[in-house]
Scaffold this active site. Structure first.
Site, PDB file in Angstrom:
ATOM      1  NE  ARG A  88      -3.079   2.699   2.611  1.00 49.58           N
ATOM      2  CZ  ARG A  88      -3.324   3.442   3.666  1.00 49.58           C
ATOM      3  NH1 ARG A  88      -2.819   3.136   4.822  1.00 49.58           N
ATOM      4  NH2 ARG A  88      -4.075   4.503   3.552  1.00 49.58           N
ATOM      5  CG  HIS A 177      -9.958   6.556   2.685  1.00 52.47           C
ATOM      6  ND1 HIS A 177     -10.689   7.572   3.236  1.00 52.47           N
ATOM      7  CD2 HIS A 177      -9.120   6.137   3.646  1.00 52.47           C
ATOM      8  CE1 HIS A 177     -10.302   7.771   4.483  1.00 52.47           C
ATOM      9  NE2 HIS A 177      -9.342   6.909   4.758  1.00 52.47           N
ATOM     10  CD  GLU A 379      -8.425   0.337   2.977  1.00 57.36           C
ATOM     11  OE1 GLU A 379      -7.928   1.405   2.636  1.00 57.36           O
ATOM     12  OE2 GLU A 379      -8.741   0.069   4.154  1.00 57.36           O
TER      13      GLU A 379
END
Ligand code: AMP
Length: 392
Positions: A88, A177, A379
């Protein structure tokens, strides 16, 4: 195929290992207080949760413990079985509209973007380098928080500031996000059996953002140049009149850093209530009759309603609204107040269906003009999917 999904922060490192394409979670965990005293890690494996207190002077040591756990728990017999690692990365600027293989060029670009995400990008890269050293043969993939929002047009992403701020300094809305918004809208497409629809996704947790999505493409989002824009959050102010900043600096003699700290860490629910940034504490404060807790939640809810209403108009209608993240998935009362505040649009809550936490559910009645859903976000699986894509 074994794929790792990694989220490295400045003092933490979260991971999940998947068997792909089945998306089975084999082991997951989090390393905390890296580089600080009293560091430890917790892992979940074979239905058990284990906590170990160990010295974690840096991320590399954390990755060594992580890989040892993989071997000891026979998740892999050799580290070469880990084919891909999805990382990420918070800020990809306007360079990346999708995930990419993390080569030196990408690393350099992410480093150059550090001024736009000073807390996140360097920490993310430390994680990437630690894995590169210890698992060098795995394909590293960058999954950017900003990527999903790259479909916004200039009307949505430009600020009405001098144009050269945009040209010279990259001042524009990026949005964050994105991985979560994308996961949620994909899930809504699956639930409704079509993707030619207009969806408003509400990721409301400690940080919060709302996106307007048409045919799977983001057309607007509430976070901006930084993640401190849009909604009122746990301790972030969200949208304010920018001129408050020079005014308070003049009045109090505060430095830029102090103002930045106040807007990010002392504002939002915490700043208004004076109690806490956690919406559970706010709800407890409301129960106890604390007026500022009541005020904080009313302001919080109003801001969410205003963004949903704005995006309803911007999209020219809406086929579904989805709630996710800590508050969106778990706070029955906040959801109820938001949906009741949207009644003018013909949206009708089903009180019994809304009595749900952390589970996918339709929470509006059959005669509601727009169906509203709770959809727990994931996620990690999105990161694993993107990493797998480059390893197939
Ligand atoms: P996140 O950033 O998505 O992990 O969300 C964290 C936030 O979710 C916390 O700060 C709480 O405010 C909120 N939250 C979690 N569980 C609940 C709950 N049961 N009721 C209300 N808020 C909750």
């Amino acid at each position: 195929m074994k794929i790792l999904s990694v989220n490295a922060g400045s003092s933490s490192l979260k991971f999940q290992m998947y068997e792909m394409p089945e998306e089975t979670v084999l082991i997951s965990g989090v390393f905390e207080r890296i580089g600080i005293e009293n560091s430890f890690y917790t892992i979940k494996v074979n239905g058990e949760q284990i906590k170990k207190e160990v010295q974690l002077p840096n991320h590399e040591v954390a990755v060594e413990y992580l890989t040892n756990e993989l071997l000891e728990n026979h998740i892999v017999d050799d580290l070469s079985e880990i084919k891909g690692i999805g990382h990420r990365l918070v800020h990809g600027g306007d360079k990346y509209a999708d995930s990419v293989v993390l080569n030196e060029d990408v690393m350099k670009t992410v480093e150059e973007l550090t001024p736009l995400a000073p807390l996140h990008n360097p920490a993310n890269l430390v994680g990437v380098r630690a894995f590169q050293k210890i698992v060098p043969n795995a394909v590293a993939v960058a999954v950017f928080d900003t990527a999903f929002h790259q479909t916004m047009d200039k009307i949505a992403y430009l600020y009405s500031t001098p144009y050269e701020w945009y040209e010279k300094y990259g001042v524009r809305k990026y949005g964050f996000h994105g991985t979560s918004h994308k996961y949620i809208v994909n899930r809504i497409h699956e639930i409704l059996g079509r993707n030619d629809i207009k969806v408003i996704t509400c990721h409301i947790g400690n940080g919060g953002s709302i996106s307007a999505i048409e045919n799977g493409k983001c057309i607007d989002t509430s976070m901006g140049f930084t993640p401190n824009a849009g909604l009122i959050m746990g301790s972030r102010s969200g949208d304010i009149d920018a001129t408050i900043i020079p005014y308070i600096m003049e009045k109090t003699g505060s430095t830029i850093q102090e103002i930045d700290n106040a807007l990010n860490k002392k504002s939002g629910l915490l700043g208004i209530s004076g109690i806490s940034s956690d919406s559970r504490d706010i709800e407890a404060g409301i129960e106890a009759g604390n007026e500022r807790a009541v005020l904080a939640q009313k302001m919080y809810v109003r801001r969410v309603i205003n963004y949903i209403a704005q995006y309803y108009v911007e999209l020219g209608g809406c086929d579904a609204i989805a709630f996710t993240a800590g508050v969106g998935e778990n706070s029955i009362s906040v959801r109820k107040k938001i949906i009741e505040g949207l009644s003018v649009l013909g949206i009708k809550l089903d009180e019994e269906a809304n009595n749900v936490r952390g589970k996918e559910a339709l929470i509006t009645s059959a005669d509601s003009s727009i169906p509203c859903y709770v959809v727990p976000t994931d996620e990690e699986v999105m990161i694993a999917r993107d990493a797998y894509f480059f390893c197939k």
